[in-house]
Design an enzyme around this catalytic site. Structure first.
Site, PDB file in Angstrom:
ATOM      1  CG  MET A 205      -1.916  -1.103   1.313  1.00  0.00           C
ATOM      2  SD  MET A 205      -2.950  -0.992   2.790  1.00  0.00           S
ATOM      3  CE  MET A 205      -4.021   0.399   2.373  1.00  0.00           C
ATOM      4  CG  HIS A 206       0.432   3.202   2.560  1.00  0.00           C
ATOM      5  ND1 HIS A 206      -0.904   3.472   2.787  1.00  0.00           N
ATOM      6  CD2 HIS A 206       0.778   2.270   3.493  1.00  0.00           C
ATOM      7  CE1 HIS A 206      -1.333   2.756   3.806  1.00  0.00           C
ATOM      8  NE2 HIS A 206      -0.334   2.009   4.253  1.00  0.00           N
TER       9      HIS A 206
ATOM     10  CG  ASP B 103      -0.174  -5.386   1.741  1.00  0.00           C
ATOM     11  OD1 ASP B 103      -1.055  -4.694   2.292  1.00  0.00           O
ATOM     12  OD2 ASP B 103       1.041  -5.162   1.889  1.00  0.00           O
TER      13      ASP B 103
END
Length: 482
Positions: free
Chosen positions: A79-80, A235
């Protein structure tokens, strides 16, 4: 046949399964993380494309008949990350990853703005996407001015495979740009970091059909017909799909590179002040909360390099342990998220003596990770989340000592899935199947068979509880000296 692609920080894993979820073939490819400056963590998105081509070619060679029958692809991703694209769809700069801490100042400023936590449901952590773009605006204004679209890592692979610019709710939740309760981009949150809605991908549910795999890739990978590509998900949300974790009260704890304690939620009920993440699930009308520690098995990997023994060899040093170590370990090697939201804090051993041996260090590291996950559990309980038992997944569960200690420290029974495939790659394949067939997610994404349950040790609960409270007193001290 259905394919799950799990885009991890260090590599891409591909899992080809039949309609029953049975593994037919798998492949992996690895790539590097670059650290050009202290606190920076970057990757070249072209490495992901090369890795994808590598694993798909390997699957074609291993299982040509199965690959020919492929009907759907789903993706999971870390992520991110911020993948900035110009108007031609070209990458402007390396992707800034989830564990990059350069934008700590920008995160603090964004987090202090009225309404940001309430709409996003979360603290603005330095690793989230929005502060990364605010950092670019301040430090790389020429590059920032060229941005036409910003994608999350797995969405860049989806664009390459389909030509579609799309994200999913679960991944978008970690950007600090999504109205997580309404499951739409927030104009106010975007504007706070200098972004616009037209710079965002279209956002859909993780099990939604995005498009079809491009014809040249169908031919190159030995596939006989059209292939549906699902949006996929973040995830941990996709890992929850792999183990059938959807309903209120269900959860899992992951002893992976990072550590996660995740609880599924039937409604949006954030409590940002606890530093618990509240995100959309990868399936419709569901959310999840999780506490995250930035280093779990990564702590043992770090010790492995220092002692020049493999993690398995280190784990083997621990026989029957009769209680907590006198040495304490703070697992803050990369800072910490839950509950401290502190990108600057660093790890430490406390209580070393001339008699401290390798086994003591290993025990302290494993216990320190358990104590940090107990911090996550306490934070989740503060939000009203009540877990009676959880699944235990991740590479760390291979250590009997680590799992038993974690069960005792959390005071929760830990269910160990039977041997077989589960987790993010399988969850991604399940998302692909739902996108192709239209089946209900809970029909496809069932809980695994349980091989056994590890219960807390009654004889050690009090000792570990006392050790945990010693552990909690160390953070404020370290905060003052680091």
């Amino acid at each position: 046949m259905y394919l799950g692609l799990d885009l991890g920080t260090s590599g891409l894993r591909a899992l080809l399964v039949d309609e029953g979820g049975v593994t037919v073939a798998e492949a992996e490819a690895h790539y590097e993380v670059r650290h050009p400056h202290p606190g920076w963590s970057e990757q070249d998105p072209s490495d992901w494309i090369l890795a994808c081509g590598s694993v798909m070619t390997a699957l074609r060679d291993k299982a040509p008949e199965a690959m020919a029958a492929l009907k759907g692809i789903g993706l999971s991703g870390h992520m991110h990350g911020a993948v900035a694209l110009d108007g031609q769809g070209d990458v402007i700069r390396p992707c800034i990853l989830w564990n990059d801490t350069r934008s700590a100042e920008q995160a603090v400023r964004l987090d202090a703005l009225p309404g940001v936590r309430e709409v996003s449901g979360n603290i603005v952590f330095p690793g989230f996407t929005a502060p990364k773009l605010a950092w670019m605006a301040e430090h790389e204004p020429d590059l920032f001015a060229r941005i036409d679209k910003v994608l999350l890592p797995k969405d860049y692979l989806v664009m390459w495979m389909t030509g579609e610019v799309v994200s999913d709710m679960s991944d978008a939740s970690g950007s600090s740009w999504l109205d997580t309760g309404a499951r739409v981009w927030s104009d106010d949150l975007l504007a706070a970091s200098g972004m616009r809605a037209d710079q965002m991908p279209r956002v859909v549910e993780g099990c939604a059909r995005v498009g079809e795999l491009r014809a040249p890739l169908v031919a190159d990978w030995g596939i006989s017909g059209p292939v549906t590509v699902a949006a996929g998900g973040a995830d941990n949300a996709v890992a929850a799909c792999g183990v059938g974790c959807f309903a209120e009260g269900q959860g899992f704890v992951s002893l992976g590179t990072s550590g996660v304690l995740l609880a599924a939620k039937d409604s949006f009920a954030p409590d940002p002040a606890t530093a618990v993440h509240t995100f959309c699930h990868a399936v419709p009308d569901r959310w999840y909360q999780m506490g995250v520690i930035l280093a779990a098995t990564d702590c043992l990997n770090w010790l492995s390099k220092r002692l020049k023994k493999t993690p398995a060899e280190l784990a083997g040093l621990l026989g029957d342990v009769s209680g907590p170590s006198d040495v304490l370990f703070l697992p803050y090697l990369s800072g910490e998220r839950t509950p401290h939201n502190d990108s600057d804090i660093r790890g430490a051993f406390v209580g070393l003596g001339v008699d401290t041996d390798d086994a003591t260090l290993v025990q302290a590291v494993m216990e320190g990770v358990c104590f940090a996950l107990r911090d996550c559990h306490e934070a989740l309980k503060a939000t009203g989340t009540d877990l009676k038992s959880v699944l235990a997944i991740g590479g760390g569960t291979k250590s009997a000592f680590w799992v038993e200690t974690l069960a005792t420290v959390l005071d929760l029974p830990l269910d160990l899935p039977d041997a077989g495939e589960f987790g993010a790659a399988l969850g991604a394949a399940h998302l692909a199947r739902v996108a192709v067939t239209g089946e209900m997610p809970e029909t496809v994404m069932t809980r695994p068979k349980i091989a056994g349950t590890i219960h807390p040790r009654d004889d050690l609960r009090e000792a570990y509880d006392a050790a945990y409270h010693r552990f909690t007193r160390l953070y404020p001290v370290m905060k003052d000296v680091v």
